[in-house]
Design an enzyme around this catalytic site. Sequence first.
Site, PDB file in Angstrom:
ATOM      1  CG  HIS A 239      -1.657   1.228   1.519  1.00 56.36           C
ATOM      2  ND1 HIS A 239      -3.013   1.354   1.320  1.00 56.36           N
ATOM      3  CD2 HIS A 239      -1.245   2.429   2.009  1.00 56.36           C
ATOM      4  CE1 HIS A 239      -3.398   2.572   1.665  1.00 56.36           C
ATOM      5  NE2 HIS A 239      -2.346   3.244   2.094  1.00 56.36           N
ATOM      6  CD  GLU A 240       1.958   3.610   3.764  1.00 52.82           C
ATOM      7  OE1 GLU A 240       2.305   4.679   3.213  1.00 52.82           O
ATOM      8  OE2 GLU A 240       0.929   3.513   4.458  1.00 52.82           O
TER       9      GLU A 240
END
Length: 516
Positions: A239-240
Amino acid sequence: MLSWTFWFVVTSHNHECPHDKLTKQFLVRAHLEDSYKSTKNTIAALVGQNEPFNQPIRINLHYNFTFLGATLFILNLIIIICVKATTSEGLTIMGQVKENLELILTVRRTPGPLRLRRYCVNNERNFTLTGPTEPCPNRCSNESVICTVFPVPSEHLQRCVECNGDSSNCVEAYSDGPGIEADLALYVYGINVNCGRSTIAFAAACQLEDQYDRPISGIINFCPSNINDDEQVFQVAKHEVFHVLGFSNNLYPWYRDENGNPRTSRDANGNPPTDANGRYVAAETTVKVVNLTDWQTRFGPVNKTIIQLVTPKVVEIARRHFNCNTLEGVQLEDQGSSGTAGSHWEKRLLNYEAMTGVISQNLAFSNFSYALLEDSGWYKVNYSNASRLVWGRGDGCGYVAGSCGGYIDSKKRQNQPIAPFCDFFTDNEFNPQNLSCNIDRTAVAFCSLVDNYLYVTSFVSIPQEYQYFNSGANFDSSPTRLPFYGGRVQAADFCPYYLDLFRRAPRGICRKGIPL
Protein backbone atom coordinates in the site's frame (compact mmCIF):
# COMPACT_ATOMS: atom_id res chain seq x y z
CA MET A 1 -28.79 -14.03 10.47
CA LEU A 2 -26.41 -16.35 12.29
CA SER A 3 -27.95 -17.21 15.62
CA TRP A 4 -25.08 -18.47 17.77
CA THR A 5 -22.75 -16.43 19.92
CA PHE A 6 -18.98 -16.07 19.57
CA TRP A 7 -17.32 -15.43 22.91
CA PHE A 8 -14.26 -13.42 22.03
CA VAL A 9 -13.23 -9.83 21.62
CA VAL A 10 -14.10 -8.00 18.41
CA THR A 11 -11.29 -6.08 16.79
CA SER A 12 -11.03 -4.21 13.50
CA HIS A 13 -7.32 -4.79 12.71
CA ASN A 14 -7.14 -1.39 11.02
CA HIS A 15 -4.05 0.40 9.77
CA GLU A 16 -4.68 4.13 9.46
CA CYS A 17 -2.50 5.44 6.68
CA PRO A 18 -1.20 8.99 7.19
CA HIS A 19 0.69 8.54 3.88
CA ASP A 20 3.11 11.46 3.76
CA LYS A 21 3.85 12.73 7.24
CA LEU A 22 6.33 15.07 5.55
CA THR A 23 5.90 18.55 4.12
CA LYS A 24 4.37 18.84 0.65
CA GLN A 25 7.12 21.08 -0.73
CA PHE A 26 10.03 18.63 -0.80
CA LEU A 27 9.58 17.04 -4.26
CA VAL A 28 12.75 17.41 -6.31
CA ARG A 29 13.11 16.97 -10.07
CA ALA A 30 16.40 15.38 -11.08
CA HIS A 31 17.94 15.45 -14.55
CA LEU A 32 19.13 12.01 -15.63
CA GLU A 33 21.61 11.09 -18.34
CA ASP A 34 20.51 11.51 -21.96
CA SER A 35 18.08 8.72 -22.81
CA TYR A 36 18.20 9.31 -26.55
CA LYS A 37 21.28 7.32 -27.46
CA SER A 38 20.15 6.11 -30.88
CA THR A 39 19.26 8.04 -34.03
CA LYS A 40 15.79 6.49 -33.98
CA ASN A 41 15.09 7.71 -30.44
CA THR A 42 16.53 11.14 -31.21
CA ILE A 43 14.16 11.57 -34.16
CA ALA A 44 11.21 10.34 -32.06
CA ALA A 45 12.01 12.89 -29.37
CA LEU A 46 12.25 15.76 -31.84
CA VAL A 47 8.83 15.04 -33.36
CA GLY A 48 7.21 14.63 -29.93
CA GLN A 49 6.55 10.90 -30.09
CA ASN A 50 6.27 8.87 -26.94
CA GLU A 51 9.08 6.56 -25.85
CA PRO A 52 8.07 2.90 -25.51
CA PHE A 53 7.35 1.17 -22.20
CA ASN A 54 10.00 -1.50 -22.63
CA GLN A 55 11.42 -2.07 -19.15
CA PRO A 56 9.86 -4.08 -16.31
CA ILE A 57 10.36 -1.74 -13.38
CA ARG A 58 13.57 -2.35 -11.44
CA ILE A 59 13.26 -1.48 -7.75
CA ASN A 60 16.37 -1.09 -5.61
CA LEU A 61 15.83 -1.55 -1.86
CA HIS A 62 18.19 0.10 0.60
CA TYR A 63 17.70 -0.40 4.35
CA ASN A 64 18.64 1.98 7.16
CA PHE A 65 17.33 1.10 10.62
CA THR A 66 20.01 2.67 12.78
CA PHE A 67 20.39 6.37 12.03
CA LEU A 68 18.43 7.30 15.18
CA GLY A 69 19.78 4.42 17.24
CA ALA A 70 18.74 0.79 17.71
CA THR A 71 16.14 -0.64 20.11
CA LEU A 72 14.62 -4.05 20.70
CA PHE A 73 11.59 -2.93 18.68
CA ILE A 74 13.88 -2.04 15.76
CA LEU A 75 15.73 -5.35 15.98
CA ASN A 76 12.38 -7.14 15.79
CA LEU A 77 11.44 -4.96 12.81
CA ILE A 78 14.68 -5.83 11.00
CA ILE A 79 13.93 -9.54 11.41
CA ILE A 80 10.34 -9.19 10.13
CA ILE A 81 11.01 -6.81 7.24
CA CYS A 82 14.34 -7.83 5.74
CA VAL A 83 15.65 -11.03 7.37
CA LYS A 84 12.82 -13.48 7.99
CA ALA A 85 11.84 -15.51 4.93
CA THR A 86 8.07 -15.44 4.40
CA THR A 87 7.79 -17.53 1.21
CA SER A 88 9.04 -20.91 0.05
CA GLU A 89 11.42 -19.05 -2.28
CA GLY A 90 13.08 -17.41 0.74
CA LEU A 91 11.77 -13.89 0.06
CA THR A 92 11.44 -11.35 2.85
CA ILE A 93 8.40 -9.08 3.14
CA MET A 94 10.04 -6.23 1.22
CA GLY A 95 11.46 -8.76 -1.22
CA GLN A 96 7.90 -9.96 -1.89
CA VAL A 97 6.69 -6.40 -2.49
CA LYS A 98 9.58 -5.74 -4.88
CA GLU A 99 9.04 -8.96 -6.85
CA ASN A 100 5.28 -8.43 -7.00
CA LEU A 101 5.56 -4.90 -8.38
CA GLU A 102 8.27 -5.85 -10.86
CA LEU A 103 5.81 -8.36 -12.35
CA ILE A 104 3.01 -5.78 -12.55
CA LEU A 105 4.63 -2.58 -13.86
CA THR A 106 6.51 -1.68 -17.03
CA VAL A 107 8.21 1.71 -17.44
CA ARG A 108 10.16 3.71 -19.99
CA ARG A 109 13.71 2.61 -19.37
CA THR A 110 15.55 4.88 -16.95
CA PRO A 111 18.85 6.19 -18.32
CA GLY A 112 21.40 4.51 -16.12
CA PRO A 113 22.85 4.63 -13.68
CA LEU A 114 20.24 6.34 -11.50
CA ARG A 115 21.64 9.22 -9.45
CA LEU A 116 19.65 11.47 -7.13
CA ARG A 117 19.93 15.19 -6.68
CA ARG A 118 21.77 16.79 -3.78
CA TYR A 119 20.20 19.66 -1.81
CA CYS A 120 21.47 23.22 -1.76
CA VAL A 121 21.94 25.05 1.54
CA ASN A 122 21.41 28.66 2.58
CA ASN A 123 21.63 30.03 6.13
CA GLU A 124 22.31 26.45 7.30
CA ARG A 125 18.99 25.18 5.91
CA ASN A 126 18.52 22.70 3.07
CA PHE A 127 16.32 23.78 0.19
CA THR A 128 15.46 22.69 -3.34
CA LEU A 129 15.72 24.52 -6.64
CA THR A 130 13.10 25.33 -9.26
CA GLY A 131 14.90 23.76 -12.21
CA PRO A 132 16.41 20.27 -12.33
CA THR A 133 19.87 21.37 -13.58
CA GLU A 134 20.50 24.65 -11.72
CA PRO A 135 23.68 25.15 -9.66
CA CYS A 136 23.35 26.07 -5.99
CA PRO A 137 23.42 29.89 -5.62
CA ASN A 138 25.43 29.54 -2.42
CA ARG A 139 26.58 26.10 -1.25
CA CYS A 140 25.79 22.45 -1.86
CA SER A 141 24.57 20.64 1.23
CA ASN A 142 27.12 18.33 2.82
CA GLU A 143 24.26 16.08 3.97
CA SER A 144 23.41 13.02 1.87
CA VAL A 145 19.63 13.05 2.38
CA ILE A 146 16.35 12.83 0.47
CA CYS A 147 12.86 14.00 1.50
CA THR A 148 14.65 16.67 3.55
CA VAL A 149 15.87 14.48 6.42
CA PHE A 150 16.27 10.81 5.44
CA PRO A 151 19.93 9.77 4.98
CA VAL A 152 21.03 7.93 1.83
CA PRO A 153 24.48 6.79 0.64
CA SER A 154 26.46 9.63 -0.94
CA GLU A 155 27.34 7.18 -3.72
CA HIS A 156 23.71 7.46 -4.90
CA LEU A 157 23.89 11.24 -5.48
CA GLN A 158 24.68 13.42 -8.50
CA ARG A 159 27.42 15.99 -8.85
CA CYS A 160 26.64 19.36 -7.32
CA VAL A 161 27.87 22.77 -8.46
CA GLU A 162 27.94 25.73 -6.04
CA CYS A 163 28.39 29.44 -6.75
CA ASN A 164 29.00 30.91 -3.26
CA GLY A 165 26.94 33.99 -4.14
CA ASP A 166 28.80 34.66 -7.41
CA SER A 167 27.05 33.14 -10.45
CA SER A 168 30.08 33.90 -12.63
CA ASN A 169 32.39 31.78 -10.51
CA CYS A 170 30.66 28.43 -9.90
CA VAL A 171 32.67 25.31 -9.09
CA GLU A 172 31.95 21.61 -8.68
CA ALA A 173 31.70 20.78 -4.98
CA TYR A 174 30.71 17.12 -5.35
CA SER A 175 31.24 14.77 -8.28
CA ASP A 176 28.85 12.09 -9.50
CA GLY A 177 28.58 8.98 -7.37
CA PRO A 178 28.48 5.61 -9.15
CA GLY A 179 24.67 5.54 -8.76
CA ILE A 180 22.47 2.44 -8.97
CA GLU A 181 21.00 0.44 -11.84
CA ALA A 182 17.30 0.87 -11.10
CA ASP A 183 14.12 2.68 -12.11
CA LEU A 184 13.06 3.33 -8.51
CA ALA A 185 15.33 3.72 -5.49
CA LEU A 186 13.28 2.84 -2.40
CA TYR A 187 14.83 3.61 0.99
CA VAL A 188 13.44 1.65 3.94
CA TYR A 189 13.62 2.98 7.52
CA GLY A 190 12.36 1.93 10.93
CA ILE A 191 12.03 4.84 13.35
CA ASN A 192 9.30 5.81 15.80
CA VAL A 193 8.79 9.25 14.29
CA ASN A 194 5.31 10.40 13.19
CA CYS A 195 3.99 7.01 14.32
CA GLY A 196 0.45 7.15 15.64
CA ARG A 197 -1.21 4.38 17.61
CA SER A 198 -2.70 2.78 14.48
CA THR A 199 0.09 3.60 12.01
CA ILE A 200 2.22 0.70 10.80
CA ALA A 201 4.12 2.64 8.13
CA PHE A 202 4.13 5.78 5.99
CA ALA A 203 5.79 6.59 2.69
CA ALA A 204 6.37 9.34 0.15
CA ALA A 205 7.99 9.98 -3.21
CA CYS A 206 11.04 12.24 -2.94
CA GLN A 207 12.46 12.87 -6.41
CA LEU A 208 11.10 12.78 -9.97
CA GLU A 209 13.00 12.41 -13.23
CA ASP A 210 12.61 15.56 -15.31
CA GLN A 211 11.65 14.08 -18.70
CA TYR A 212 8.29 12.48 -17.82
CA ASP A 213 8.20 13.36 -14.08
CA ARG A 214 8.01 9.75 -12.92
CA PRO A 215 9.04 9.16 -9.27
CA ILE A 216 12.55 7.71 -9.13
CA SER A 217 13.10 7.69 -5.37
CA GLY A 218 11.03 7.44 -2.23
CA ILE A 219 11.07 6.52 1.43
CA ILE A 220 9.00 4.07 3.45
CA ASN A 221 9.21 4.19 7.23
CA PHE A 222 7.93 1.35 9.40
CA CYS A 223 6.85 2.12 12.96
CA PRO A 224 8.76 -0.46 15.04
CA SER A 225 6.41 -0.59 18.03
CA ASN A 226 3.36 -1.30 15.81
CA ILE A 227 4.74 -4.28 13.83
CA ASN A 228 3.47 -7.75 14.73
CA ASP A 229 1.71 -9.53 11.84
CA ASP A 230 3.68 -10.63 8.75
CA GLU A 231 0.72 -10.74 6.34
CA GLN A 232 -0.59 -7.37 7.47
CA VAL A 233 2.88 -5.83 7.16
CA PHE A 234 3.18 -7.11 3.57
CA GLN A 235 -0.17 -5.57 2.60
CA VAL A 236 0.67 -2.28 4.32
CA ALA A 237 4.13 -2.19 2.70
CA LYS A 238 2.63 -2.66 -0.77
CA HIS A 239 0.00 0.00 0.00
CA GLU A 240 2.70 2.48 0.99
CA VAL A 241 4.83 1.78 -2.09
CA PHE A 242 1.75 2.55 -4.24
CA HIS A 243 1.90 6.05 -2.71
CA VAL A 244 5.52 6.38 -3.82
CA LEU A 245 4.65 5.15 -7.32
CA GLY A 246 1.88 7.67 -7.90
CA PHE A 247 -1.17 7.44 -5.61
CA SER A 248 -0.68 10.78 -3.87
CA ASN A 249 -2.26 14.22 -4.13
CA ASN A 250 1.32 15.47 -4.16
CA LEU A 251 1.86 13.67 -7.49
CA TYR A 252 -1.44 14.21 -9.37
CA PRO A 253 -0.22 17.57 -10.82
CA TRP A 254 2.71 15.71 -12.44
CA TYR A 255 0.62 13.08 -14.25
CA ARG A 256 1.07 12.54 -17.99
CA ASP A 257 -1.42 11.35 -20.61
CA GLU A 258 -1.03 8.21 -22.72
CA ASN A 259 1.19 10.13 -25.17
CA GLY A 260 3.56 11.40 -22.50
CA ASN A 261 2.15 14.96 -22.46
CA PRO A 262 1.43 16.71 -19.13
CA ARG A 263 -2.18 16.42 -17.97
CA THR A 264 -1.66 19.72 -16.14
CA SER A 265 -0.10 22.77 -17.82
CA ARG A 266 3.51 23.66 -16.96
CA ASP A 267 5.51 26.87 -16.61
CA ALA A 268 8.86 27.68 -18.24
CA ASN A 269 10.67 25.53 -15.66
CA GLY A 270 8.37 22.56 -16.28
CA ASN A 271 6.41 22.97 -13.03
CA PRO A 272 2.59 22.85 -12.58
CA PRO A 273 0.67 25.87 -11.22
CA THR A 274 0.52 26.41 -7.45
CA ASP A 275 -2.18 27.47 -5.00
CA ALA A 276 -1.97 30.23 -2.39
CA ASN A 277 0.05 27.92 -0.12
CA GLY A 278 2.64 27.15 -2.78
CA ARG A 279 1.37 23.61 -3.38
CA TYR A 280 1.12 22.26 -6.90
CA VAL A 281 -2.43 21.94 -8.25
CA ALA A 282 -3.68 19.34 -10.74
CA ALA A 283 -5.89 20.30 -13.68
CA GLU A 284 -9.61 19.44 -13.62
CA THR A 285 -8.96 16.79 -16.26
CA THR A 286 -7.16 14.86 -13.50
CA VAL A 287 -8.82 15.85 -10.21
CA LYS A 288 -12.19 17.59 -10.12
CA VAL A 289 -14.21 19.21 -7.33
CA VAL A 290 -17.88 18.18 -7.57
CA ASN A 291 -20.90 19.49 -5.63
CA LEU A 292 -23.46 16.79 -4.81
CA THR A 293 -26.89 18.39 -4.34
CA ASP A 294 -28.87 15.35 -3.14
CA TRP A 295 -26.82 13.99 -0.25
CA GLN A 296 -29.52 12.40 1.91
CA THR A 297 -29.40 12.75 5.71
CA ARG A 298 -31.99 12.29 8.45
CA PHE A 299 -32.79 15.99 7.97
CA GLY A 300 -33.35 15.62 4.23
CA PRO A 301 -31.05 16.39 1.27
CA VAL A 302 -28.01 18.64 1.75
CA ASN A 303 -25.13 19.75 -0.47
CA LYS A 304 -21.80 18.00 -0.14
CA THR A 305 -18.56 18.87 -1.93
CA ILE A 306 -16.36 15.94 -2.94
CA ILE A 307 -13.15 15.45 -4.92
CA GLN A 308 -13.02 12.92 -7.76
CA LEU A 309 -10.23 11.40 -9.80
CA VAL A 310 -11.48 11.70 -13.40
CA THR A 311 -8.68 10.12 -15.45
CA PRO A 312 -9.85 7.88 -18.33
CA LYS A 313 -8.81 4.38 -17.26
CA VAL A 314 -10.09 4.91 -13.72
CA VAL A 315 -13.46 6.08 -15.08
CA GLU A 316 -13.64 3.09 -17.44
CA ILE A 317 -12.97 0.63 -14.60
CA ALA A 318 -15.44 2.37 -12.27
CA ARG A 319 -18.31 2.46 -14.77
CA ARG A 320 -17.94 -1.26 -15.34
CA HIS A 321 -17.53 -2.13 -11.65
CA PHE A 322 -20.46 -0.08 -10.33
CA ASN A 323 -22.65 -0.63 -13.42
CA CYS A 324 -23.04 3.12 -13.92
CA ASN A 325 -22.38 4.38 -17.45
CA THR A 326 -22.83 8.04 -16.51
CA LEU A 327 -20.15 8.03 -13.82
CA GLU A 328 -17.65 10.86 -14.35
CA GLY A 329 -15.04 9.98 -11.73
CA VAL A 330 -14.21 8.08 -8.54
CA GLN A 331 -14.40 9.88 -5.22
CA LEU A 332 -11.24 10.34 -3.18
CA GLU A 333 -11.20 10.23 0.62
CA ASP A 334 -12.27 13.50 2.26
CA GLN A 335 -11.76 12.50 5.91
CA GLY A 336 -8.58 12.59 7.94
CA SER A 337 -5.44 14.69 7.72
CA SER A 338 -3.76 15.94 4.54
CA GLY A 339 -1.87 12.66 4.27
CA THR A 340 -5.12 10.65 4.23
CA ALA A 341 -7.63 12.93 2.51
CA GLY A 342 -7.11 13.12 -1.24
CA SER A 343 -4.53 10.33 -1.40
CA HIS A 344 -6.85 7.33 -0.97
CA TRP A 345 -10.09 6.02 -2.41
CA GLU A 346 -13.25 6.95 -0.52
CA LYS A 347 -13.78 4.13 1.96
CA ARG A 348 -17.57 4.35 1.80
CA LEU A 349 -17.45 3.40 -1.89
CA LEU A 350 -14.49 0.98 -2.05
CA ASN A 351 -14.15 -0.33 1.48
CA TYR A 352 -12.06 -3.46 0.82
CA GLU A 353 -9.84 -1.80 -1.80
CA ALA A 354 -6.30 -1.79 -0.47
CA MET A 355 -5.76 1.91 -1.24
CA THR A 356 -8.41 3.26 1.11
CA GLY A 357 -7.16 5.34 4.04
CA VAL A 358 -8.05 2.81 6.74
CA ILE A 359 -6.80 -0.64 5.79
CA SER A 360 -8.86 -3.42 7.30
CA GLN A 361 -9.73 -7.00 6.35
CA ASN A 362 -10.06 -8.69 2.95
CA LEU A 363 -7.75 -6.31 1.12
CA ALA A 364 -7.91 -6.19 -2.67
CA PHE A 365 -5.32 -4.43 -4.81
CA SER A 366 -7.92 -4.10 -7.54
CA ASN A 367 -8.21 -2.72 -11.05
CA PHE A 368 -9.05 0.69 -9.53
CA SER A 369 -5.55 1.24 -8.12
CA TYR A 370 -3.87 -0.41 -11.10
CA ALA A 371 -5.78 1.95 -13.41
CA LEU A 372 -4.66 4.96 -11.37
CA LEU A 373 -1.02 3.99 -11.85
CA GLU A 374 -1.55 3.58 -15.60
CA ASP A 375 -3.35 6.93 -15.81
CA SER A 376 -0.29 8.59 -14.27
CA GLY A 377 1.34 8.10 -17.68
CA TRP A 378 4.38 6.51 -16.04
CA TYR A 379 3.51 2.81 -16.21
CA LYS A 380 1.90 0.07 -18.23
CA VAL A 381 0.12 -2.33 -15.90
CA ASN A 382 -0.45 -6.08 -15.93
CA TYR A 383 -4.09 -6.24 -14.83
CA SER A 384 -4.08 -10.04 -14.59
CA ASN A 385 -2.39 -9.62 -11.21
CA ALA A 386 -5.23 -7.49 -9.79
CA SER A 387 -7.50 -8.85 -7.05
CA ARG A 388 -11.26 -9.06 -7.56
CA LEU A 389 -13.16 -6.43 -5.58
CA VAL A 390 -16.65 -7.42 -4.41
CA TRP A 391 -17.54 -4.25 -2.50
CA GLY A 392 -19.91 -2.02 -4.50
CA ARG A 393 -19.92 -4.30 -7.56
CA GLY A 394 -23.04 -3.70 -9.67
CA ASP A 395 -24.70 -1.45 -7.07
CA GLY A 396 -25.51 1.25 -9.61
CA CYS A 397 -25.35 5.02 -9.95
CA GLY A 398 -27.45 5.62 -6.84
CA TYR A 399 -24.82 3.90 -4.73
CA VAL A 400 -21.98 6.01 -6.13
CA ALA A 401 -23.64 9.42 -6.36
CA GLY A 402 -25.18 9.79 -2.91
CA SER A 403 -24.92 9.03 0.77
CA CYS A 404 -25.26 5.57 2.27
CA GLY A 405 -28.35 6.91 4.08
CA GLY A 406 -30.04 7.67 0.77
CA TYR A 407 -29.00 4.29 -0.63
CA ILE A 408 -30.36 2.44 2.42
CA ASP A 409 -33.70 4.30 2.27
CA SER A 410 -34.03 3.62 -1.46
CA LYS A 411 -33.38 -0.10 -1.05
CA LYS A 412 -35.84 -0.36 1.84
CA ARG A 413 -38.59 1.29 -0.22
CA GLN A 414 -37.97 -1.35 -2.90
CA ASN A 415 -37.89 -4.17 -0.32
CA GLN A 416 -34.35 -5.01 -1.40
CA PRO A 417 -31.25 -5.86 0.67
CA ILE A 418 -29.31 -2.81 1.83
CA ALA A 419 -25.90 -4.51 1.48
CA PRO A 420 -23.08 -3.63 1.68
CA PHE A 421 -24.50 -1.53 4.52
CA CYS A 422 -26.50 -2.52 7.60
CA ASP A 423 -28.72 -0.83 10.19
CA PHE A 424 -28.68 -3.08 13.24
CA PHE A 425 -27.37 -1.48 16.41
CA THR A 426 -24.49 -3.26 18.17
CA ASP A 427 -24.61 -2.52 21.89
CA ASN A 428 -21.99 -5.02 23.09
CA GLU A 429 -18.86 -5.43 21.01
CA PHE A 430 -17.46 -8.08 23.35
CA ASN A 431 -20.48 -10.30 22.70
CA PRO A 432 -22.20 -9.02 19.53
CA GLN A 433 -25.55 -10.48 18.53
CA ASN A 434 -27.33 -10.82 15.17
CA LEU A 435 -24.19 -11.87 13.34
CA SER A 436 -24.05 -12.24 9.59
CA CYS A 437 -21.53 -12.85 6.82
CA ASN A 438 -19.46 -10.01 5.44
CA ILE A 439 -20.05 -8.82 1.87
CA ASP A 440 -17.59 -11.22 0.22
CA ARG A 441 -18.67 -14.12 2.46
CA THR A 442 -15.21 -14.83 3.85
CA ALA A 443 -15.99 -14.29 7.54
CA VAL A 444 -18.69 -13.91 10.16
CA ALA A 445 -19.24 -10.24 10.92
CA PHE A 446 -21.24 -7.81 13.04
CA CYS A 447 -22.95 -4.55 12.06
CA SER A 448 -20.77 -1.55 12.90
CA LEU A 449 -23.70 0.77 13.73
CA VAL A 450 -22.86 2.15 17.17
CA ASP A 451 -23.54 5.01 19.53
CA ASN A 452 -20.51 7.16 18.72
CA TYR A 453 -20.83 8.87 22.08
CA LEU A 454 -18.72 5.95 23.28
CA TYR A 455 -15.93 7.10 20.95
CA VAL A 456 -16.47 10.86 20.94
CA THR A 457 -16.11 11.55 24.64
CA SER A 458 -16.28 15.32 24.21
CA PHE A 459 -20.06 15.10 23.63
CA VAL A 460 -19.57 16.29 20.05
CA SER A 461 -22.15 14.70 17.76
CA ILE A 462 -21.49 13.24 14.33
CA PRO A 463 -21.45 16.03 11.69
CA GLN A 464 -24.98 16.54 10.37
CA GLU A 465 -24.08 15.49 6.83
CA TYR A 466 -23.24 12.02 8.23
CA GLN A 467 -26.36 11.58 10.38
CA TYR A 468 -28.55 9.14 8.47
CA PHE A 469 -30.96 7.47 10.92
CA ASN A 470 -34.23 8.70 12.44
CA SER A 471 -35.25 5.24 13.56
CA GLY A 472 -34.01 1.69 13.68
CA ALA A 473 -34.99 -1.84 14.57
CA ASN A 474 -33.30 -1.99 17.93
CA PHE A 475 -32.11 1.39 19.17
CA ASP A 476 -33.36 4.38 21.10
CA SER A 477 -34.82 6.96 18.67
CA SER A 478 -34.89 9.81 21.16
CA PRO A 479 -33.68 13.19 19.80
CA THR A 480 -30.80 13.27 22.29
CA ARG A 481 -29.30 10.01 20.99
CA LEU A 482 -29.87 10.18 17.22
CA PRO A 483 -27.02 12.69 16.57
CA PHE A 484 -24.52 10.07 17.78
CA TYR A 485 -25.68 7.04 15.77
CA GLY A 486 -23.55 5.95 12.84
CA GLY A 487 -20.88 3.54 11.68
CA ARG A 488 -17.77 3.31 13.83
CA VAL A 489 -15.37 3.97 10.90
CA GLN A 490 -15.20 7.71 10.30
CA ALA A 491 -13.37 7.34 6.97
CA ALA A 492 -16.43 5.51 5.61
CA ASP A 493 -18.52 8.65 6.23
CA PHE A 494 -19.88 6.98 9.39
CA CYS A 495 -21.74 4.46 7.21
CA PRO A 496 -22.47 1.21 9.09
CA TYR A 497 -21.36 -2.02 7.43
CA TYR A 498 -20.45 -5.53 8.54
CA LEU A 499 -17.04 -5.77 10.23
CA ASP A 500 -15.25 -9.09 10.55
CA LEU A 501 -14.91 -10.66 13.96
CA PHE A 502 -11.43 -11.22 15.36
CA ARG A 503 -11.64 -14.90 14.49
CA ARG A 504 -13.32 -16.39 11.46
CA ALA A 505 -16.45 -18.51 11.65
CA PRO A 506 -16.27 -22.31 11.62
CA ARG A 507 -14.63 -23.31 8.37
CA GLY A 508 -16.80 -22.61 5.33
CA ILE A 509 -19.88 -21.43 7.23
CA CYS A 510 -20.22 -18.27 5.10
CA ARG A 511 -19.63 -20.23 1.89
CA LYS A 512 -22.71 -22.43 2.41
CA GLY A 513 -25.40 -19.99 1.35
CA ILE A 514 -26.36 -18.51 4.72
CA PRO A 515 -28.14 -15.21 3.86
CA LEU A 516 -26.27 -11.98 4.42
